[in-house]
Design a protein around this motif. Sequence first.
Motif, PDB file in Angstrom:
ATOM      1  N   ASN A  25       0.808  -1.235   0.000  1.00 24.80           N
ATOM      2  CA  ASN A  25       0.000   0.000   0.000  1.00 24.80           C
ATOM      3  C   ASN A  25       0.836   1.277   0.000  1.00 24.80           C
ATOM      4  O   ASN A  25       0.275   2.380   0.061  1.00 24.80           O
ATOM      5  N   GLY A  26       2.160   1.167  -0.021  1.00 23.39           N
ATOM      6  CA  GLY A  26       2.997   2.344  -0.161  1.00 23.39           C
ATOM      7  C   GLY A  26       3.276   3.117   1.108  1.00 23.39           C
ATOM      8  O   GLY A  26       3.807   4.228   1.035  1.00 23.39           O
ATOM      9  N   ASP A  27       2.968   2.526   2.276  1.00 30.32           N
ATOM     10  CA  ASP A  27       3.247   3.239   3.525  1.00 30.32           C
ATOM     11  C   ASP A  27       4.646   2.981   4.060  1.00 30.32           C
ATOM     12  O   ASP A  27       5.006   3.464   5.136  1.00 30.32           O
ATOM     13  N   GLY A  28       5.454   2.235   3.302  1.00 30.40           N
ATOM     14  CA  GLY A  28       6.830   1.970   3.709  1.00 30.40           C
ATOM     15  C   GLY A  28       7.006   0.720   4.539  1.00 30.40           C
ATOM     16  O   GLY A  28       8.143   0.358   4.869  1.00 30.40           O
ATOM     17  N   VAL A  29       5.905   0.050   4.886  1.00 31.42           N
ATOM     18  CA  VAL A  29       5.952  -1.133   5.737  1.00 31.42           C
ATOM     19  C   VAL A  29       5.403  -2.326   4.956  1.00 31.42           C
ATOM     20  O   VAL A  29       4.337  -2.237   4.335  1.00 31.42           O
ATOM     21  N   GLY A  30       6.120  -3.438   4.980  1.00 28.65           N
ATOM     22  CA  GLY A  30       5.639  -4.647   4.338  1.00 28.65           C
ATOM     23  C   GLY A  30       4.304  -5.083   4.919  1.00 28.65           C
ATOM     24  O   GLY A  30       3.986  -4.795   6.079  1.00 28.65           O
ATOM     25  N   ASP A  31       3.508  -5.798   4.135  1.00 29.78           N
ATOM     26  CA  ASP A  31       2.157  -6.135   4.578  1.00 29.78           C
ATOM     27  C   ASP A  31       1.666  -7.398   3.859  1.00 29.78           C
ATOM     28  O   ASP A  31       2.364  -7.981   3.021  1.00 29.78           O
ATOM     29  N   GLU A  74      -2.401  -6.987  12.878  1.00 34.79           N
ATOM     30  CA  GLU A  74      -1.953  -5.604  12.994  1.00 34.79           C
ATOM     31  C   GLU A  74      -2.470  -4.805  11.799  1.00 34.79           C
ATOM     32  O   GLU A  74      -2.227  -5.172  10.641  1.00 34.79           O
ATOM     33  N   PRO A  75      -3.194  -3.707  12.038  1.00 33.48           N
ATOM     34  CA  PRO A  75      -3.765  -2.950  10.910  1.00 33.48           C
ATOM     35  C   PRO A  75      -2.737  -2.501   9.873  1.00 33.48           C
ATOM     36  O   PRO A  75      -3.056  -2.397   8.683  1.00 33.48           O
ATOM     37  N   ARG A  76      -1.499  -2.240  10.287  1.00 30.16           N
ATOM     38  CA  ARG A  76      -0.477  -1.858   9.315  1.00 30.16           C
ATOM     39  C   ARG A  76      -0.148  -2.998   8.342  1.00 30.16           C
ATOM     40  O   ARG A  76       0.383  -2.760   7.256  1.00 30.16           O
ATOM     41  N   PHE A  77      -0.476  -4.229   8.750  1.00 25.14           N
ATOM     42  CA  PHE A  77      -0.200  -5.387   7.899  1.00 25.14           C
ATOM     43  C   PHE A  77      -1.418  -5.830   7.096  1.00 25.14           C
ATOM     44  O   PHE A  77      -1.264  -6.511   6.079  1.00 25.14           O
ATOM     45  N   GLY A 418      11.380  -1.695  -5.805  1.00 28.58           N
ATOM     46  CA  GLY A 418      10.226  -2.565  -5.974  1.00 28.58           C
ATOM     47  C   GLY A 418       9.640  -3.090  -4.684  1.00 28.58           C
ATOM     48  O   GLY A 418       8.631  -3.809  -4.708  1.00 28.58           O
ATOM     49  N   PHE A 419      10.231  -2.741  -3.544  1.00 26.10           N
ATOM     50  CA  PHE A 419       9.660  -3.158  -2.260  1.00 26.10           C
ATOM     51  C   PHE A 419       8.269  -2.570  -2.084  1.00 26.10           C
ATOM     52  O   PHE A 419       7.352  -3.220  -1.586  1.00 26.10           O
ATOM     53  N   GLY A 420       8.094  -1.335  -2.503  1.00 25.90           N
ATOM     54  CA  GLY A 420       6.809  -0.655  -2.485  1.00 25.90           C
ATOM     55  C   GLY A 420       6.643   0.142  -3.760  1.00 25.90           C
ATOM     56  O   GLY A 420       7.520   0.156  -4.636  1.00 25.90           O
ATOM     57  N   PRO A 421       5.513   0.830  -3.902  1.00 23.30           N
ATOM     58  CA  PRO A 421       5.294   1.654  -5.096  1.00 23.30           C
ATOM     59  C   PRO A 421       6.384   2.715  -5.246  1.00 23.30           C
ATOM     60  O   PRO A 421       6.965   3.182  -4.260  1.00 23.30           O
ATOM     61  N   GLU A 422       6.658   3.090  -6.478  1.00 24.10           N
ATOM     62  CA  GLU A 422       7.665   4.118  -6.734  1.00 24.10           C
ATOM     63  C   GLU A 422       7.324   5.389  -5.968  1.00 24.10           C
ATOM     64  O   GLU A 422       6.173   5.828  -5.938  1.00 24.10           O
ATOM     65  N   GLY A 423       8.320   5.956  -5.314  1.00 23.29           N
ATOM     66  CA  GLY A 423       8.126   7.159  -4.521  1.00 23.29           C
ATOM     67  C   GLY A 423       7.875   6.895  -3.051  1.00 23.29           C
ATOM     68  O   GLY A 423       7.933   7.834  -2.246  1.00 23.29           O
ATOM     69  N   SER A 424       7.606   5.639  -2.667  1.00 20.52           N
ATOM     70  CA  SER A 424       7.409   5.329  -1.258  1.00 20.52           C
ATOM     71  C   SER A 424       8.760   5.221  -0.561  1.00 20.52           C
ATOM     72  O   SER A 424       9.799   5.027  -1.196  1.00 20.52           O
ATOM     73  N   THR A 425       8.745   5.360   0.757  1.00 24.67           N
ATOM     74  CA  THR A 425       9.978   5.352   1.553  1.00 24.67           C
ATOM     75  C   THR A 425       9.950   4.180   2.522  1.00 24.67           C
ATOM     76  O   THR A 425       9.148   4.167   3.453  1.00 24.67           O
TER      77      THR A 425
END
Length: 530
Positions: A25-31, A74-77, A418-425
């Motif tokens: 989802n691009g929040d920087g945390v794997g899910d 966990e909601p972040r996941f 490629g871990f997350g969408p381009e531009g995510s941190t």
Amino acid sequence: MTDATPWWRSAVIYQVYIRSFADGNGDGVGDIAGLRARLGHLADLGVDAIWINPWYPSPLHDAGYDVSDYRAIEPRFGTLDEAGALIAEAHGRGLRVILDIVPNHTSNEHPWFREALAGEHRERYVFRDSGDSPPNDWQAMFGGGAWTRLPDGTWYLHLFDVTQPDLNWDDADVRADFAETLRFWFDRGVDGFRIDVANSLVKEEGLPDVGERQHHDPGPHPHWDRDEVHEIYREWRGIADTYDPPRVFVAEAWVPEADRFARYLRPDELHTAFNFDFLKAAWTAPALRRSIERTLREHAAVGAPPTWVLSNHDVARHVSRLARDPDDGIGTSLDSMLGVPADLELGTRRARAAALLIFALPGGAYVYQGDELGLPEVEDLPEDVLDDPTWRRSGHTQRGRDGCRVPIPWSGSAAPFGFGPEGSTPWLPQPTWFARYTAEREAADPGSMLSLYRRALRLRRQLPALGDGDLTWLDVPEGALGFARTPGFALLLNLDAAPFALPAHAEVVLRSGPLSDGLLAEDTAVWLSL
């Protein structure tokens, strides 16, 4: 291996450290969304199951090992519905799913601990009144004392972080609640559990001082490897065996004595356990052979299959460990390696050979995410991003385990790879050199670590000699290892011998690196068809 052999006796299991695997989802945390999108990678790799580090609600003070609700996500996941979809999709690809369970402690934000702070049901945790001094001299694994005093003057035990109060396993509520948690996830299709610090849980009556004994020293200890813990696992095994097919357990048990380690694997207890003795063995032929022989002997005594592991989320990545001279006396942590010169080309060559070794040994094996890419440890994370409680509890003197937890690279030439969408941190920064290790790049290179893993795991399924069973040691030059497995298979590994010839009438099935004029070079392994 026959079709009647339980799957777990030969399984190759892939460890998913979910925060750092894939961010959907691009929040920087794997899910879970990211994991679902990458199941194809795992199926193509050729593993049999995935083990997912804790995905339960948690304040994440210790990477999710501080659980506030064992029967939710966990909601972040993600959500429980997404978890159910993942389990179904994994099964559809032939992948079993193992979850992590954390029975020694909860989060200090767990409803039970909040009730305890209010003076209710304190018997579920380990509280003591001891005046101005802690009840004993116990030390926390992450540094500092293992007791914290509350405003009312009582102390509570936390063998790990201050945010992780230890449960009291003499309490009936604790035992019943974990039995309910097992059934909750088994009923949703989960195939088993990895048990965090399975050798803890029970504390010696009276809570005596530790004295000179250190964590995980051999011999009796007041809070590690108590005999009474086995009663708990016999109860858990009884629950797992009511399911069809039976569910399975793997223990994380840091027990130095091989005979006591094997007790966790008796037929009415746990199925398998991580082999830390092998993980810690030095890259020398005598050290590896001693560890393998000891492992096979002790597991055979209780009829359990060994497991072999090179890295996980708690130790520095083995490419970087193997890049150091074993004579330097490094341990398994990043902190033990800092300041010791590293040769990553050497570490990679050894890691390729080590992979062929563990996949050829009897029993099962574990692959930590990124092993298949040959990822080294990230040794120079900025101090302001370090997240491991070891960094905090040590007064910023030990960097801890974040270097092996950096989000893994999938594609592209720049973060987030490629871990997350381009531009995510990503939640931990990825180094620029990750561009050399992306799954996309390695999939196109027949000489890459990923290609080696794929070939090895494909052959492991095809060759009847591999998986569960035994081995016969071969006569090889000093500084090398060699064993045969029936039918018609042999592994040779040259650690530090002069290059030597392969047996006559043997065909090379797979090799970790090039041969030297037909000779087996140093830090190289081969699989042979005899």
